[in-house]
Design a protein around this motif. Structure first.
Motif, mmCIF file in Angstrom:
data_model
loop_
_atom_site.group_PDB
_atom_site.id
_atom_site.type_symbol
_atom_site.label_atom_id
_atom_site.label_comp_id
_atom_site.label_asym_id
_atom_site.label_seq_id
_atom_site.Cartn_x
_atom_site.Cartn_y
_atom_site.Cartn_z
ATOM 1 N N PRO A 454 1.019 -1.138 0.268
ATOM 2 C CA PRO A 454 0.142 -0.014 -0.065
ATOM 3 C C PRO A 454 0.824 1.272 -0.062
ATOM 4 C CG PRO A 454 -0.356 -1.220 1.807
ATOM 5 C CD PRO A 454 0.212 -1.821 1.239
ATOM 6 N N LEU A 455 1.651 0.770 0.783
ATOM 7 C CA LEU A 455 2.931 2.146 0.907
ATOM 8 C C LEU A 455 3.636 2.495 -0.379
ATOM 9 C CD1 LEU A 455 3.952 4.848 2.926
ATOM 10 C CD2 LEU A 455 5.790 2.437 3.472
ATOM 11 N N ALA A 456 3.583 1.603 -1.179
ATOM 12 C CA ALA A 456 4.424 2.037 -2.432
ATOM 13 C C ALA A 456 3.649 2.547 -3.639
ATOM 14 C CB ALA A 456 5.258 0.782 -3.173
ATOM 15 N N LEU A 457 1.920 2.211 -3.588
ATOM 16 C CA LEU A 457 1.070 2.499 -4.338
ATOM 17 C C LEU A 457 0.474 4.066 -4.093
ATOM 18 C CD1 LEU A 457 -1.101 -0.558 -4.221
ATOM 19 C CD2 LEU A 457 -0.271 0.312 -6.258
ATOM 20 N N LYS A 458 0.566 4.513 -2.466
ATOM 21 C CA LYS A 458 0.972 5.853 -3.037
ATOM 22 C C LYS A 458 1.753 6.506 -2.560
ATOM 23 C CE LYS A 458 -2.064 6.275 1.865
ATOM 24 N NZ LYS A 458 -1.697 5.991 3.189
ATOM 25 N N ARG A 459 2.973 5.731 -2.566
ATOM 26 C CA ARG A 459 4.285 7.048 -2.782
ATOM 27 C C ARG A 459 4.279 7.266 -4.555
ATOM 28 N NH1 ARG A 459 8.969 5.961 2.148
ATOM 29 N NH2 ARG A 459 7.212 7.097 3.383
ATOM 30 N N VAL A 460 3.816 6.193 -5.195
ATOM 31 C CA VAL A 460 3.855 6.429 -6.630
ATOM 32 C C VAL A 460 3.462 7.174 -7.167
ATOM 33 C CG1 VAL A 460 3.597 4.785 -8.608
ATOM 34 C CG2 VAL A 460 5.291 4.057 -6.982
ATOM 35 N N ARG A 461 1.766 6.599 -6.809
ATOM 36 C CA ARG A 461 1.128 8.263 -6.989
ATOM 37 C C ARG A 461 0.946 9.244 -7.381
ATOM 38 N NH1 ARG A 461 -3.497 4.664 -4.615
ATOM 39 N NH2 ARG A 461 -2.964 3.708 -6.150
ATOM 40 N N ALA A 462 1.412 9.292 -5.577
ATOM 41 C CA ALA A 462 1.546 10.855 -5.072
ATOM 42 C C ALA A 462 2.872 11.619 -6.655
ATOM 43 C CB ALA A 462 2.290 11.068 -4.324
ATOM 44 N N ALA A 463 3.125 10.395 -6.748
ATOM 45 C CA ALA A 463 4.658 10.715 -7.577
ATOM 46 C C ALA A 463 4.085 11.621 -8.755
ATOM 47 C CB ALA A 463 6.071 10.549 -7.435
ATOM 48 N N ILE A 464 3.723 10.654 -9.764
ATOM 49 C CA ILE A 464 3.100 11.247 -10.850
ATOM 50 C C ILE A 464 2.053 12.218 -10.618
ATOM 51 C CG2 ILE A 464 0.912 9.625 -12.455
ATOM 52 C CD1 ILE A 464 2.103 7.114 -11.768
ATOM 53 N N LYS A 465 1.349 12.418 -9.137
ATOM 54 C CA LYS A 465 0.643 13.691 -9.307
ATOM 55 C C LYS A 465 1.720 14.840 -9.600
ATOM 56 C CE LYS A 465 -3.300 12.487 -8.263
ATOM 57 N NZ LYS A 465 -4.025 11.509 -7.050
ATOM 58 N N GLY A 471 3.914 19.585 -14.531
ATOM 59 C CA GLY A 471 3.578 19.424 -16.427
ATOM 60 C C GLY A 471 5.183 18.535 -17.550
ATOM 61 N N TRP A 472 5.792 17.941 -16.270
ATOM 62 C CA TRP A 472 6.789 17.133 -16.840
ATOM 63 C C TRP A 472 6.339 15.367 -17.335
ATOM 64 C CZ3 TRP A 472 11.321 17.973 -12.563
ATOM 65 C CH2 TRP A 472 11.439 19.196 -12.971
ATOM 66 N N ILE A 473 5.377 14.951 -17.159
ATOM 67 C CA ILE A 473 4.441 14.275 -17.832
ATOM 68 C C ILE A 473 3.159 14.046 -17.795
ATOM 69 C CG2 ILE A 473 5.779 11.941 -16.886
ATOM 70 C CD1 ILE A 473 3.863 11.171 -14.973
ATOM 71 N N GLY A 474 3.079 13.582 -18.981
ATOM 72 C CA GLY A 474 1.177 13.927 -19.481
ATOM 73 C C GLY A 474 1.569 14.672 -21.261
ATOM 74 N N GLN A 475 0.598 15.712 -20.981
ATOM 75 C CA GLN A 475 0.755 16.604 -22.420
ATOM 76 C C GLN A 475 2.666 16.208 -22.943
ATOM 77 O OE1 GLN A 475 -0.720 16.542 -25.409
ATOM 78 N NE2 GLN A 475 -2.625 15.428 -23.979
ATOM 79 N N ARG A 476 3.097 16.906 -22.139
ATOM 80 C CA ARG A 476 4.407 17.217 -22.674
ATOM 81 C C ARG A 476 5.416 15.873 -21.361
ATOM 82 N NH1 ARG A 476 4.432 20.654 -26.457
ATOM 83 N NH2 ARG A 476 6.355 21.586 -25.938
ATOM 84 N N LEU A 477 6.018 15.974 -22.059
ATOM 85 C CA LEU A 477 7.122 15.426 -21.400
ATOM 86 C C LEU A 477 8.420 15.942 -21.432
ATOM 87 C CD1 LEU A 477 8.113 12.586 -20.182
ATOM 88 C CD2 LEU A 477 8.931 11.829 -21.579
ATOM 89 N N LEU A 478 9.236 16.655 -19.492
ATOM 90 C CA LEU A 478 9.604 16.866 -19.364
ATOM 91 C C LEU A 478 10.138 18.940 -19.998
ATOM 92 C CD1 LEU A 478 11.311 16.703 -16.993
ATOM 93 C CD2 LEU A 478 13.351 16.212 -18.736
ATOM 94 N N GLY A 479 8.033 19.427 -20.697
ATOM 95 C CA GLY A 479 8.151 20.173 -21.438
ATOM 96 C C GLY A 479 8.639 20.144 -23.196
ATOM 97 N N ALA A 480 9.426 18.715 -23.546
ATOM 98 C CA ALA A 480 9.610 18.494 -25.080
ATOM 99 C C ALA A 480 7.940 18.412 -25.266
ATOM 100 C CB ALA A 480 10.430 17.506 -25.542
ATOM 101 N N ASP A 481 7.747 18.376 -26.481
ATOM 102 C CA ASP A 481 6.312 17.830 -27.426
ATOM 103 C C ASP A 481 6.680 15.784 -27.890
ATOM 104 O OD1 ASP A 481 4.192 17.806 -28.798
ATOM 105 O OD2 ASP A 481 4.764 18.660 -30.543
ATOM 106 N N TYR A 482 6.607 16.069 -25.955
ATOM 107 C CA TYR A 482 6.770 14.259 -26.004
ATOM 108 C C TYR A 482 5.151 13.975 -25.423
ATOM 109 C CZ TYR A 482 8.329 9.508 -26.494
ATOM 110 O OH TYR A 482 8.016 8.068 -27.113
ATOM 111 N N PRO A 483 3.819 13.322 -25.451
ATOM 112 C CA PRO A 483 3.499 12.723 -24.834
ATOM 113 C C PRO A 483 3.285 12.058 -24.231
ATOM 114 C CG PRO A 483 1.918 13.000 -26.669
ATOM 115 C CD PRO A 483 3.747 13.949 -26.809
ATOM 116 N N PHE A 484 3.272 11.527 -23.151
ATOM 117 C CA PHE A 484 3.539 9.965 -22.092
ATOM 118 C C PHE A 484 2.803 10.837 -20.818
ATOM 119 C CE2 PHE A 484 6.569 7.406 -19.387
ATOM 120 C CZ PHE A 484 6.124 6.523 -19.976
#
Lengths: 810, 531
Positions: A454-465, A471-484
């Motif tokens: 549960p703790l791993a799930l919680k922390r990874v979820r928080a880290a993704i958020k 804006g480092w993941i999602g529509q752009r990856l680290l500012g680059a035009d690369y959706p991930f």
């Protein structure tokens, strides 16, 4: 018929309110692949899967009845019947097994009055379940009741554990959460406290809160900082103090009442008023006779102390870089430590988000697989497939969608590397996945993590958020035009899902039954698209390799294995914990150097390496270097990195039986060899351990083991016989002894007897602890044990103050 | 352009794109066993019986694409052993009898459940054929057989076994114009004929089997009348004579009053006949034949029945004394088979018994369930012997001994036959698992362990599901998925405890609204069947 065999009175429960089904469906969707998350939500909500709820799922989604029933009955986490109010999970991991988990489970059931064959008490309060592994191997045996974890459990402590838990419940559910995002304040000093799952189980979160409160109260110029796993699990809770102008100090085994003295020892409070208060507190403590100073001094651990030096000395930290220093969820700190520069280099000049320094020389995505080839990186999940080759294969596929999967379904009993990496370094894993995505052209990633973490799930979820928010993941990856995009998928408690094709089936919303390879996932994986599946540890190494260069990685280890490997060192060893060592280090260096050898008075017998797929390597081969090829040559495999040390109290036949029981229970049941073959092997082993083996059993066992290894469909079945084959190879004499009715390690309960020796003083302690009244209470006379009543729970031997109880096999 | 090929067992076979190894092998006429493969379902990779060796590893041929240039092993010792192990593992968890215990225990392998069904349905020609095709001197056996079949009868643990021998005798007494249809074969012209010495039970039985297979046989006996020791048995008048005349109608020549050694010698016979089978009982005559003896008996190879003399075989009491008539006949049958092989130029081989899975004894509860699903209607029909004497014995033992001369009336015969529980598997003879078990000489008991409870679900619509016979191949699950059955079938549970079931606690029949027939037809075992 005896009343014991009759079903207990059914626990009457009201019909469940099905409104929650709609809620879960709204959240996870109506597609067939939503079945696992929906069922998980229902299990969490209702505590089981009500039949009416399953029917409702079929009527409101595109999930078929066959899908619902098949999946609900496949994964361990689902219950189709209501359970007790509180679930007690007894860990049956390897370390727990060799430390007597079975006896603890029996004792808990006795304490709760649960009749054999049942798992819930008559009042419906407690349900006792076995869990494959809680990943807290250094605290073995471990029991978890709801969220409270109890380490070093013993049969005698069963009553105390239950009482402690009910007290915890009365006090409002235990400690506060340590998972809120912490705001670091300006301060000169730092108190670091490890907050991995095992540390928390040993009370470090209470200690953390006590320290925070104390610092706030005294206004001391210091930050209390949550850090990830410290690795030295055998000494937790571990507190590190970095005061300005002083050497760092380490403290092991402190508890909440000690914090006042600790803070006072290192930090002067700010402000005259606070300082005056501190002096006054000290005077009051002295008057009341509180001598925390002595406790503090004895808990102090000099970093130069030999045991610490030996433990840390041979280690090299790549996957665990900055272990014990960084807050798992502090993104800025991760960046300050060089995080995301590797990804930035792979993305080229396009990505330049603040506060990343301008990236060094860019690496074209096409060059990444070659770079990993040069580093010699091979998969850390078990089979050791070259990572570069896997990525290249996926890269070469022409497909409009490709996927990256992080395999965090670490199910080996006795392994907790992945859990620790996910809990302590979530950003590093995310970065590794993003690099894999860029290298192969994937735009979607999944993290498949066991629900037991549960703790791993919680922390990874928080880290993704946190990454998304920036804006480092999602529509752009680290500012680059690369959706991930990244999604977390929770496992359901099925070891076989660690097998990559079974994991894919599971994500697709089916029973986790492996597919035949080829085609390999890199060619045709998730939804038939090219998919890279890497183990957590493999992905954690990628950023380091890119930042430090493949040559630096390749310089570590041997030609049969480059770089480092993380191991969970546990079992009958003095200093257990999480370690990362260069490949090529010998088993002896790890067990005796880092682990400090076995406990005094015992002899080192073997190591079990690679979990249920691995093998037992005898002490006589302890100079075998740890790398892929050398381990295979002696019959073991690297596996995912469980390293369980066994001393002379471990019975090798029992160990083989233990692992086979595990794989047999975890077999998906698809192919003949694994489904029936492992069962037949287990029956033979059960017979041998019960002293009922036949002379021809060994030959039959060996033949069958070879056939199962050759004929099974997937890796689980192909490697399941390894523990049996290696013990037959190195410890055949122990099998022979069992055939003659003797267990040399005195571990197999059917073959042992207890006896009271002459030095018994007649103190009656053993008789008082005996759960079956097998020892008549005869004060001041030498006791005797009625072997017909004795259930071999070992309580008498453990409680005897004079070591006057002997356990022996004839 | 050269054609792409793979090599299987040294044979180069052409391949086209996307063909599996199994496809390629089958097109080339190689028999790779599979249980879980059905073309429309694609490879399911569950049974692992179709293993072949490729690059040092065993892989399922049904799911492995044949790439040009591959070298594949299929019929090697190692592959054969792996396939056999897979079959044996499946049988270790198989709850059911292929052959009914009565048939399995019959040394001559009479299809008893089949016979009883024929008698029950008053299919007289069928019943006569069944008996006459299998049993030599059926009428004699109907009186003298020690009926091991009845000892195996599952009903024996309920209310007494079906009186199989009496039914057999009843059938043997019947006459029918067609009684030799399908049995009698014309003697093939140009085939060497055979001589049998001794017209006792052994010699006559051997003659029956050889004649039935189309071989010309002459039986010699020193006595005036054929029958040997059978003449000393208490037999109802006329039975033996009738049986011998039936043998003669089958084409067996019997020459009596010819004493070997004095008038005709073995050498004389060998000059005239292709081979000689010595089937004498009297040890006195042995020395006269000039056959090598060992401890007073004729020396033979136990598997081939061949004596040290060329073209001379031996069976019967002169070789081994056997008490039970039916066993003597079974020995003679084995010898007759060897003789036939010998004449065809094939090296005689040991007899291969028909393969059968064995369920073993049922617990009282299981037996109750077994009767209720197999023949509930006749569960209370008392056996004839009890009915005729009015002494019913529910404990199932101590039935009155039958009077030697009484015969069943046709009604009694059908009533008694109706008591049969039909313990044989409905799919026996039509079962892929059984077929390959026979072919691979599998030992059903090699990995035998504690048996799962017997369970049979008989559904109102006529579908019968026996979970103990399901090998979890997945074919029916896939068929229902492809047909988009509203409910369908699925696997429930995991590992060794996986079960085939309909989802949401419904019945199998509920899951098979659209494709019941297809699933039953394609079930590789007897797990799914139709009433």
């Amino acid at each position: 018929m005896s009343s014991l065999l009759e079903a207990p009175a059914a626990i009457v429960r009201p019909e469940p309110d099905l409104a929650y089904v709609d809620e879960a469906v709204e959240r996870y969707g109506r597609q067939p692949d939503a079945v696992l998350p929906i069922l998980q939500a229902l299990q969490d909500h209702y505590g089981y899967l009500p039949h009416a709820a399953l029917e409702k799922i079929c009527s409101v989604t595109r999930i078929t009845p066959a899908g619902v029933s098949g999946v609900a009955s496949f994964y361990d986490m689902f219950r189709l019947q209501p359970a007790g109010k509180h679930i007690i999970r007894v860990c049956r991991g390897t370390a727990c097994h060799v430390n007597g988990a079975e006896r603890v489970e029996d004792a808990l059931k006795r304490e709760l009055g649960i009749v054999p064959g049942q798992d819930t008490d008559s009042q419906g309060q407690y349900t006792v379940e076995q869990v494959a592994c809680l990943g807290c191997c250094t605290l073995a045996p471990v029991v978890r009741i709801e969220n409270a974890t109890f380490g070093h459990a013993t049969p005698e402590r069963a009553h105390a554990i239950l009482r402690e838990f009910s007290e915890l419940k009365l006090n409002g559910g235990g400690a506060r959460s340590t998972e809120e995002l912490l705001q670091p304040a300006a301060a000169k000093g730092e108190i670091r406290i490890g907050l991995g799952s095992c540390c928390i189980a040993k009370g470090s979160d209470q200690l953390f809160h006590a320290l925070q409160d104390e610092v706030a109260r005294t206004n001391a110029p210091v930050n209390v900082k949550r850090v990830g796993c410290v690795g030295m699990c055998h000494r937790t809770p571990l507190v590190e103090i970095n005061a300005p102008g002083a050497d760092r100090s380490l403290y092991a085994g402190l508890a909440a009442p000690d914090v006042r003295a600790l803070v006072r020892r290192h930090f002067r409070p700010r402000g005259i008023l606070n300082r005056a208060k501190q002096i006054a507190d000290g005077m009051i403590d002295a008057l009341l006779g509180v001598h925390n100073h002595e406790v503090i001094s004895s808990a102090a651990l000099r970093p130069q102390e030999p045991s610490v030096c030996d433990f840390l000395g041979g280690q090299v930290h790549i996957a665990t870089e900055h272990f014990g220093e960084s807050d798992p969820l502090d993104l800025d700190e991760y960046v300050r430590h060089g995080g995301f520069t590797a990804l930035a280099r792979c993305l080229g000049p396009e990505s330049k988000p603040e506060p990343l320094a301008s990236p060094l020389q860019a690496i074209p995505p096409s060059a990444i697989p070659d770079l990993l080839d040069r580093a010699g990186l091979r998969g850390r999940g078990g089979a050791g497939f070259p990572t570069g080759a896997k990525w290249r294969m996926a890269r070469e596929q022409t497909s409009n969608s490709k996927y990256i999967i992080c395999n965090g379904d670490e199910g080996d009993p006795g392994a907790f590397m992945d859990r620790m990496l996910l809990e302590s370094f979530p950003f590093r894993i995310i970065e590794g996945m993003a690099i894999a995505a860029v290298a192969t052209g994937a735009h979607e990633g999944f993290l498949y993590i066991r629900h037991e973490y549960p703790l791993a799930l919680k922390r990874v979820r928080a880290a993704i958020k946190l990454c998304e928010r920036r804006g480092w993941i999602g529509q752009r990856l680290l500012g680059a035009d690369y959706p991930f995009r990244l999604t977390i998928k929770q496992g359901g408690g099925a070891f076989v899902c660690g097998e990559e094709t079974a994991l894919i089936e599971s994500i697709e919303g089916r029973r986790g039954m492996p597919r035949l390879r080829p085609p390999f996932p890199a060619v045709s994986g998730l939804w038939g698209k090219p998919t890279v599946i890497n183990n957590v540890e493999t992905l954690a190494m990628v950023p380091w390799i890119i930042c430090n260069g493949p040559e630096a990685f390749a310089a570590l280890g041997t030609k049969n294995g480059r770089g480092t490997k993380v191991f969970a060192l546990a079992g009958n060893v003095r200093r257990g914990g999480l370690i990362e060592v260069p490949m090529g280090m010998t088993i002896r260096q790890i067990v005796e150097g880092i682990g400090g050898g076995v406990r005094p008075g015992r002899t080192f017998k073997a190591v079990q390496i690679g979990g249920p797929s691995g093998g037992c390597i005898p002490a006589s081969l302890a100079d075998t270097p740890i790398d892929f090829e050398s381990l295979r040559a002696v019959g073991a495999i690297m596996g995912s990195g469980g390293l369980v040390v066994l001393d002379d109290t471990a019975c090798m036949v029992d160990i083989a039986r233990y692992f086979l029981q595990f794989t047999q229970q975890q077999s998906c049941g698809k192919c003949t060899f694994c489904r029936i073959g492992t069962r037949r092997m287990l029956e033979i082993l059960n017979r041998i351990c019960a002293g009922k083996g036949h002379a021809k059993d060994l030959a039959m066992l060996e033949t069958l083991a070879q056939q199962v290894a050759a004929g099974s469909l997937c890796g689980l079945g192909k490697t399941a016989p390894n523990p049996v084959l290696t013990t037959l190879r190195y410890f055949r004499d122990e099998y022979q002894a069992h055939l003659q009715g003797r267990c040399p390690a005195a571990a197999c309960t059917a073959l042992i007897k207890y006896r009271v020796l002459d030095n018994c003083t007649g103190c009656t302690i053993c008789a008082q602890h005996c759960p079956t009244d097998a020892i008549p209470i005869t004060p001041y006379q030498r006791h005797w044990i009625d072997m017909d009543k004795c259930i071999r729970c070992d309580s008498c031997r453990q409680v005897c103050p004079h070591q006057a109880v002997e356990k022996a096999s004839p | 352009m050269s054609t792409a090929t793979v090599t299987i067992d040294g044979r180069r076979i052409e391949v086209t794109a996307e063909q599996t190894i199994l496809d390629v092998a089958r097109k080339a006429g190689l028999d790779i066993p599979t249980l879980c493969y059905l073309e429309k379902c694609g490879p399911l990779n569950t049974c692992q019986v179709c293993l072949v060796k490729l690059n040092g590893k065993l892989v399922p041929s049904c799911g492995t694409i044949a790439e040009p240039g591959m070298t594949i092993e299929s019929e090697t010792e190692e592959v054969y052993e792996a396939r056999r192990t897979a079959l044996e593992l499946l049988f270790s968890d198989h709850v059911g009898d292929c052959l009914a215990p009565c048939q399995r225990l019959c040394p001559l392998g009479l299809n008893i459940p089949g016979l009883l069904r024929q008698v029950q349905s008053q299919d007289t020609p069928g019943a006569i054929q069944t008996v006459r095709a299998t049993l030599p001197l059926a009428g004699v056996l109907g009186v003298l057989c020690h009926h091991p079949c009845e000892q195996g009868c599952r009903r024996g643990h309920w209310d007494g076994p079906a009186t199989i021998r009496d039914i057999e005798r009843h059938v043997a007494e019947l006459e029918d114009d067609q009684m030799f249809a399908g049995i009698q074969k014309e003697c093939e012209p140009g085939r060497p004929s055979l001589a049998i010495i001794g017209a006792g039970p052994s010699g006559l039985a051997a003659a029956f089997y050889l004649a039935r297979a189309g071989t010309a046989v002459t039986v010699f006996d020193r006595n005036k009348e054929p029958g040997g020791t059978l003449r000393m048995e208490q037999l109802p008048a006329g039975i033996l004579a009738r049986e011998i005349s039936i043998l003669q109608r089958l084409g067996v020549k019997i020459e009596t009053g010819i004493e070997l050694g004095s008038g005709v010698s073995l050498t004389d016979l060998l000059a005239k006949f292709g081979a000689v089978l010595v089937a004498i009982g009297d040890p006195v005559g042995q020395t006269a034949l000039g056959l090598p003896l060992s401890s007073g008996r004729i020396q033979v190879d136990p598997h081939t029945h061949l004596t040290p003399l060329k073209n001379v075989f031996a069976t019967g009491a002169a070789v081994r004394s056997t008490r039970q008539l039916v066993r003597v006949m079974a020995e003679a049958k084995a010898a007759a088979d060897c003789l036939r092989d010998h004449l065809k130029g094939i090296a005689p081989k040991a007899l291969q018994r028909p393969f059968s899975s064995v369920m073993g004894r049922l617990s009282p509860l299981e037996l109750k369930h077994f009767i209720s699903v197999n023949n509930a209607a006749a569960a209370t029909t008392p056996c004839n012997r009890c009915a005729s004497t009015g002494k019913s014995d529910p404990a199932g033992h101590g039935h009155p001994t039958p009077a030697l001369q009484t015969l069943f009336t046709p009604l009694q015969a059908t009533t008694e036959a109706s008591r049969c529980l039909h313990c044989d598997c409905a799919s026996s003879g039509n079962c892929i698992l059984q077929h390959y078990a026979q072919l691979y000489n599998a030992d059903a008991n090699r990995f035998r362990s504690e048996r799962r409870p017997f369970e049979c679900q008989v559904m109102p619509g006529g579908i019968i599901f026996e979970p103990g016979k399901c090998i979890l191949c997945g074919i029916c699950v896939k068929i229902t998925e492809l047909a988009a059955e509203p409910l369908g079938l699925t696997f429930i549970g995991r590992g060794f405890d996986v079960k085939l079931a309909a989802p949401l606690n419904q019945t199998i029949e509920d899951g098979l609204r659209k494709c019941a027939k297809e699933c039953v037809d394609n079930c590789p075992t007897g797990a799914l069947s139709m009433r």
